[in-house]
Design a protein around this motif. Structure first.
Motif, PDB file in Angstrom:
ATOM      1  N   THR A   1      10.040  18.593  79.180  1.00 18.52           N
ATOM      2  CA  THR A   1      11.229  19.397  78.886  1.00 18.52           C
ATOM      3  C   THR A   1      12.122  19.535  80.110  1.00 18.52           C
ATOM      4  OG1 THR A   1       9.853  20.667  77.352  1.00 18.52           O
ATOM      5  CG2 THR A   1      12.006  21.572  77.882  1.00 18.52           C
ATOM      6  N   GLY A   2      11.512  19.562  81.297  1.00 16.68           N
ATOM      7  CA  GLY A   2      12.292  19.712  82.518  1.00 16.68           C
ATOM      8  C   GLY A   2      13.322  18.616  82.719  1.00 16.68           C
ATOM      9  N   LEU A   3      13.064  17.423  82.176  1.00 18.90           N
ATOM     10  CA  LEU A   3      14.011  16.321  82.331  1.00 18.90           C
ATOM     11  C   LEU A   3      15.341  16.607  81.653  1.00 18.90           C
ATOM     12  CD1 LEU A   3      11.574  13.312  81.742  1.00 18.90           C
ATOM     13  CD2 LEU A   3      12.507  14.107  83.932  1.00 18.90           C
ATOM     14  N   VAL A   4      15.321  17.443  80.611  1.00 16.81           N
ATOM     15  CA  VAL A   4      16.563  17.733  79.876  1.00 16.81           C
ATOM     16  C   VAL A   4      16.958  19.200  79.960  1.00 16.81           C
ATOM     17  CG1 VAL A   4      16.230  15.835  78.256  1.00 16.81           C
ATOM     18  CG2 VAL A   4      15.290  18.081  77.716  1.00 16.81           C
ATOM     19  N   SER A   5      16.115  20.035  80.583  1.00 16.81           N
ATOM     20  CA  SER A   5      16.386  21.470  80.584  1.00 16.81           C
ATOM     21  C   SER A   5      17.649  21.836  81.351  1.00 16.81           C
ATOM     22  CB  SER A   5      15.184  22.230  81.163  1.00 16.81           C
ATOM     23  OG  SER A   5      14.935  21.826  82.501  1.00 16.81           O
ATOM     24  N   GLY A   6      17.975  21.077  82.403  1.00 17.11           N
ATOM     25  CA  GLY A   6      19.208  21.351  83.133  1.00 17.11           C
ATOM     26  C   GLY A   6      20.432  21.160  82.266  1.00 17.11           C
TER      27      GLY A   6
ATOM     28  N   ALA B   1      10.697  25.691  81.345  1.00 12.81           N
ATOM     29  CA  ALA B   1      11.595  24.692  81.930  1.00 12.81           C
ATOM     30  C   ALA B   1      13.043  25.168  81.839  1.00 12.81           C
ATOM     31  CB  ALA B   1      11.429  23.350  81.206  1.00 12.81           C
ATOM     32  N   LEU B   2      13.396  25.800  80.720  1.00 13.59           N
ATOM     33  CA  LEU B   2      14.751  26.328  80.568  1.00 13.59           C
ATOM     34  C   LEU B   2      14.999  27.457  81.561  1.00 13.59           C
ATOM     35  CD1 LEU B   2      14.994  26.438  76.659  1.00 13.59           C
ATOM     36  CD2 LEU B   2      16.013  24.753  78.198  1.00 13.59           C
ATOM     37  N   LEU B   3      14.047  28.387  81.654  1.00 10.80           N
ATOM     38  CA  LEU B   3      14.212  29.519  82.561  1.00 10.80           C
ATOM     39  C   LEU B   3      14.417  29.049  83.999  1.00 10.80           C
ATOM     40  CD1 LEU B   3      12.406  32.879  82.646  1.00 10.80           C
ATOM     41  CD2 LEU B   3      12.238  31.449  84.676  1.00 10.80           C
ATOM     42  N   TRP B   4      13.585  28.110  84.454  1.00  6.79           N
ATOM     43  CA  TRP B   4      13.656  27.706  85.856  1.00  6.79           C
ATOM     44  C   TRP B   4      14.871  26.839  86.167  1.00  6.79           C
ATOM     45  CZ3 TRP B   4      11.299  30.104  89.587  1.00  6.79           C
ATOM     46  CH2 TRP B   4      10.143  30.822  89.302  1.00  6.79           C
ATOM     47  N   SER B   5      15.411  26.151  85.166  1.00  5.50           N
ATOM     48  CA  SER B   5      16.657  25.403  85.394  1.00  5.50           C
ATOM     49  C   SER B   5      17.823  26.367  85.594  1.00  5.50           C
ATOM     50  CB  SER B   5      16.942  24.475  84.215  1.00  5.50           C
ATOM     51  OG  SER B   5      16.016  23.419  84.180  1.00  5.50           O
ATOM     52  N   ALA B   6      17.895  27.387  84.732  1.00  4.50           N
ATOM     53  CA  ALA B   6      18.959  28.379  84.873  1.00  4.50           C
ATOM     54  C   ALA B   6      18.798  29.155  86.171  1.00  4.50           C
ATOM     55  CB  ALA B   6      18.940  29.331  83.672  1.00  4.50           C
ATOM     56  N   GLN B   7      17.567  29.532  86.487  1.00  2.00           N
ATOM     57  CA  GLN B   7      17.305  30.258  87.731  1.00  2.00           C
ATOM     58  C   GLN B   7      17.712  29.433  88.944  1.00  2.00           C
ATOM     59  OE1 GLN B   7      14.623  29.114  89.921  1.00  2.00           O
ATOM     60  NE2 GLN B   7      15.301  30.585  91.462  1.00  2.00           N
ATOM     61  N   GLY B   8      17.334  28.153  88.957  1.00  2.40           N
ATOM     62  CA  GLY B   8      17.671  27.298  90.086  1.00  2.40           C
ATOM     63  C   GLY B   8      19.160  27.139  90.267  1.00  2.40           C
ATOM     64  N   SER B   9      19.891  27.016  89.167  1.00  2.00           N
ATOM     65  CA  SER B   9      21.341  26.888  89.238  1.00  2.00           C
ATOM     66  C   SER B   9      21.971  28.129  89.841  1.00  2.00           C
ATOM     67  CB  SER B   9      21.910  26.636  87.838  1.00  2.00           C
ATOM     68  OG  SER B   9      23.324  26.621  87.872  1.00  2.00           O
ATOM     69  N   ILE B  10      21.531  29.301  89.400  1.00  8.28           N
ATOM     70  CA  ILE B  10      22.085  30.561  89.911  1.00  8.28           C
ATOM     71  C   ILE B  10      21.776  30.727  91.394  1.00  8.28           C
ATOM     72  CG2 ILE B  10      21.870  33.082  89.771  1.00  8.28           C
ATOM     73  CD1 ILE B  10      21.345  32.647  86.719  1.00  8.28           C
ATOM     74  N   MET B  11      20.516  30.531  91.756  1.00  8.41           N
ATOM     75  CA  MET B  11      20.092  30.755  93.139  1.00  8.41           C
ATOM     76  C   MET B  11      20.728  29.770  94.111  1.00  8.41           C
ATOM     77  SD  MET B  11      16.204  30.753  94.606  1.00  8.41           S
ATOM     78  CE  MET B  11      16.077  28.960  94.574  1.00  8.41           C
TER      79      MET B  11
ATOM     80  N   TYR C   1      19.503  19.274  88.871  1.00  4.99           N
ATOM     81  CA  TYR C   1      18.573  19.077  89.990  1.00  4.99           C
ATOM     82  C   TYR C   1      17.338  19.955  89.801  1.00  4.99           C
ATOM     83  CZ  TYR C   1      22.329  16.803  92.740  1.00  4.99           C
ATOM     84  OH  TYR C   1      23.319  15.973  93.194  1.00  4.99           O
ATOM     85  N   ALA C   2      17.564  21.226  89.449  1.00  7.37           N
ATOM     86  CA  ALA C   2      16.445  22.158  89.269  1.00  7.37           C
ATOM     87  C   ALA C   2      15.543  21.701  88.130  1.00  7.37           C
ATOM     88  CB  ALA C   2      16.973  23.565  89.006  1.00  7.37           C
ATOM     89  N   GLY C   3      16.134  21.202  87.057  1.00  5.98           N
ATOM     90  CA  GLY C   3      15.343  20.708  85.940  1.00  5.98           C
ATOM     91  C   GLY C   3      14.461  19.538  86.341  1.00  5.98           C
ATOM     92  N   LEU C   4      15.044  18.582  87.088  1.00  8.83           N
ATOM     93  CA  LEU C   4      14.263  17.436  87.562  1.00  8.83           C
ATOM     94  C   LEU C   4      13.161  17.896  88.517  1.00  8.83           C
ATOM     95  CD1 LEU C   4      13.893  14.344  87.705  1.00  8.83           C
ATOM     96  CD2 LEU C   4      15.515  14.336  89.618  1.00  8.83           C
ATOM     97  N   TYR C   5      13.503  18.824  89.395  1.00 15.36           N
ATOM     98  CA  TYR C   5      12.521  19.371  90.336  1.00 15.36           C
ATOM     99  C   TYR C   5      11.326  19.970  89.603  1.00 15.36           C
ATOM    100  CZ  TYR C   5      10.699  22.742  93.796  1.00 15.36           C
ATOM    101  OH  TYR C   5       9.890  23.487  94.620  1.00 15.36           O
ATOM    102  N   LYS C   6      11.615  20.817  88.612  1.00 17.80           N
ATOM    103  CA  LYS C   6      10.526  21.455  87.879  1.00 17.80           C
ATOM    104  C   LYS C   6       9.766  20.450  87.009  1.00 17.80           C
ATOM    105  CE  LYS C   6       9.793  25.164  88.327  1.00 17.80           C
ATOM    106  NZ  LYS C   6       9.106  25.929  89.392  1.00 17.80           N
ATOM    107  N   ALA C   7      10.452  19.417  86.525  1.00 16.52           N
ATOM    108  CA  ALA C   7       9.769  18.396  85.723  1.00 16.52           C
ATOM    109  C   ALA C   7       8.724  17.668  86.557  1.00 16.52           C
ATOM    110  CB  ALA C   7      10.787  17.408  85.160  1.00 16.52           C
TER     111      ALA C   7
END
Length: 470
Positions: free
Chosen positions: A60-65, A115-125, A374-380
Motif C-alpha cells: 500500500t505504501g507504493l500508492v499511499s502518497g 500506510a495512508l497515515l504515515w504518508s500524510a504525516q510525512g508530507s506535513i512534517m 517520498y514518504a509513501g515509498l519510504y514506508k513501503a
C-alpha cells in the motif's frame, strides 16, 4: 471559510497536532502491545500478524502518497487512524474470544491504513516547516509520538514490578486505550491542508489543497526514475529491519519486569535521540545545509558503529537456546549491568537514523505532494524490510545472524546516503513556486473576489517578511 487564529495556521502547530494524532493512535498501539497484547504471547501468531501487517503496508505504501495527495491530509489521516482502533479491538477480541483470524485480518487492514497515515504525516512534517526548521520539526513530532509508547511501557513496568508479571490485559485497560485512540481519530480533523498553512516568512505551503489523478500517476512514475531515491532505497529498507531482532532478544533473554524496563528505556532513548539530532545537529544555524547533512550522516554513522559494536560484543556470548523461563535475566541481576543502557542507545541511534532519512528527503524538495510520495515509498520499503525481519525471526534464525544482517544493512546505506547529500542545495525556494500571502491577497482583490482567499490568509496577522523575492 471560517477565519482561523494565526498561531493555528503555523507549520509547527500542525506538526504538533499530527504528533498528537500519532501519539494517541500509533503510540497507544505500541503501548498496549507493551502490556502483553491479550494473548499475543503466542510468538507464532504474533509473527504471522506482524508479517501480514507489514507486507500489506509495503504494498500500500507504493500508492499511499498519491492517495494522500488526492484526498488531502485531513481525510487521509482520519482513514489512517481507524486501522489502529480496529487492531487494538482485535487484540481485545482475541483475549476474550481467541479469534486469531480476526487478529490477522485486522493486521492486514492496519497495514493498508497505516500506510495512508504515515504518508500524510510525512508530507506535513517535511513540507510545512521552513527549510531551516525541518530537523526541529522531526524532533518535535518524534518526541510527541514516542511519548505514547513511553507511557505504555511505564504502565507495564509498574504492573510487572507489583505483580511480577503481566497476565491478561483487563477490559477496563483496553477501554481506556480505545478511548485515547478515538481521541486521536477525532484529532485528525484538526489538520489543515497545505493551502491554509502560512510559514513565518509569509509564504503559503502550496496554493492547491489536493492534486489530480493524472498528476499522481506521472508523479509516482517519476519516483522510480530519480536516482537519488533509488540510492536511498537501502536506507529505507534497513530503517526498521532491526526491530524484530531487538524485540526477540528482549523477549527471550529477559523476564517480564526487565522487558518492561527495557521498553521504558527504549522510549526514553527515542525521545532524547530525536531532540538531540533535530536541535543539535541537523538544524545548526552556523553551517550550510549540505554541511549539516554531512555532520548528521557522520553522527549517525559513528553512533551506529559504536552501539552495534557493543551489541555484538554481548551477542556473541549467548544463543537462543541459552535462556529458559528459569534463568532469564532480571534487572536486579549482576549480569544486567549495561544491557539497559544498550537498549536506550539502540533507540537513541534509531531516532537519529530515522531523522536523517526524513531530513534528506525533505532537503530534496519543499513540495508537499512530492514529499507525500517520498514518504509513501519510504514506508513501503521500510515495511518490506520489517516484514522480512519478522519472517527471519519466525524461523528461529540465530540471533547473531539477525544482528549482523541488521547492522550490515545500516552500514551499506551510509555511502549511498552520502551521494544523495552531495546533491543537496542550500535552498530549493529558487527552483520552486513560492507564493506569498500578500501576493495572493492583492491578486484576489484585483480580480474582485477576495472572498476566495483561504480563511487562514485573510485572518493572518503575519507581516510579509523582508525576503528578497528575486
Amino acid at each position: 471559510m471560517v477565519a482561523l487564529p494565526s498561531w493555528y495556521t503555523t507549520p509547527m502547530a500542525q506538526v504538533v497536532l499530527v504528533g498528537i494524532t500519532c501519539f494517541a493512535t500509533v503510540g497507544m498501539f505500541s503501548a498496549v502491545s507493551n502490556l502483553g497484547a491479550g494473548g499475543i504471547s503466542d510468538v507464532s501468531l504474533s509473527d504471522t500478524s506482524n508479517g501480514v501487517l507489514y507486507g500489506v503496508f509495503a504494498v500500500t505504501g507504493l500508492v499511499s502518497g498519491g492517495i494522500s495527495n488526492l484526498l488531502g491530509p485531513r481525510l487521509t489521516l482520519f482513514i489512517g487512524t481507524l486501522g489502529y482502533a480496529l487492531y487494538v479491538g482485535s487484540l481485545w477480541c482475541y483475549q476474550t474470544q481467541h479469534t486469531a483470524w480476526f487478529l490477522i485480518l485486522a493486521g492486514a487492514i492496519l497495514g493498508a491504513t497505516a500506510a495512508l497515515l504515515w504518508s500524510a504525516q510525512g508530507s506535513i512534517m517535511m513540507s510545512y516547516p521552513l527549510e531551516k526548521d525541518k530537523g526541529k520539526a522531526f524532533a518535535i513530532f518524534w518526541a510527541i509520538f514516542q511519548f505514547g509508547s513511553f507511557i505504555g511501557s511505564i504502565i507495564a513496568l509498574a504492573i510487572n514490578i507489583k505483580s511480577g508479571g503481566l497476565s491478561a490485559v483487563s477490559t477496563s485497560t483496553y477501554l481506556a486505550f480505545l478511548i485515547i485512540i478515538f481521541v486521536g481519530v477525532a484529532s485528525a480533523f484538526l489538520i489543515l491542508p497545505p493551502n491554509r498553512v502560512i510559514r513565518s516568512d509569509g509564504t503559503i505551503v502550496k496554493l492547491e489543497a489536493a492534486s489530480k489523478p493524472h498528476e499522481e500517476i506521472v508523479g509516482m512514475a517519476r519516483l522510480f526514475k530519480d536516482w537519488r531515491l533509488l540510492a536511498l532505497a537501502p536506507m529505507f529498507f534497513a530503517s526498521n529491519y532491526f526491530y524484530a531482532y531487538q524485540g526477540a532478544v528482549n523477549a527471550n533473554i529477559f523476564d517480564g519486569p526487565t522487558r518492561a524496563l527495557n521498553a521504558t528505556l527504549e522510549g526514553a532513548g527515542a525521545i532524547v535521540g530525536a531532540l538531540f539530532i533535530g536541535y543539535c545537529v541537523l538544524d545548526l544555524k552556523w553551517f550550510h545545509r549540505r554541511t549539516r547533512g554531512y555532520i548528521g550522516l557522520a553522527t549517525v554513522t559513528v553512533l551506529t558503529i559504536i552501539v552495534w559494536s557493543v551489541g555484538l560484543s554481548w551477542q556473541v556470548t549467548f544463543t537462543r537456546a541459552d535462556f529458559t523461563d528459569e534463568n532469564r535475566i532480571n534487572y536486579h541481576d549482576a549480569n544486567y549491568a549495561g544491557k539497559g543502557a544498550l537498549y536506550f542507545f539502540y533507540y537513541f541511534s534509531d531516532a537519529c537514523y530515522q531523522a536523517l532519512a526524513y531530513w534528506i528527503m525533505s532537503a530534496l524538495t519543499n513540495d508537499p505532494f512530492k514529499l507525500a510520495r517520498y514518504a509513501g515509498l519510504y514506508k513501503a520499503l521500510q515495511s518490506a524490510g520489517a516484514a522480512g525481519s519478522f519472517g527471519m525471526d519466525a524461523v528461529k534464525t540465530p540471533f547473531l545472524n539477525e544482528h549482523l544482517a541488521s547492522w550490515i544493512m545500516l552500514l551499506v546505506s551510509f555511502p549511498l546516503a552520502w551521494l544523495v547529500i552531495r546533491t543537496v542545495k542550500e535552498s530549493n525556494y529558487a527552483d520552486e513556486d513560492v507564493v506569498y500571502v500578500d501576493d495572493v491577497k492583492r491578486e484576489e482583490a484585483e480580480l474582485g473576489h477576495a472572498h476566495d482567499v483561504p480563511a487562514a490568509v485573510e485572518s493572518s496577522s503575519i507581516e510579509k517578511a523582508s525576503v528578497d523575492k528575486a
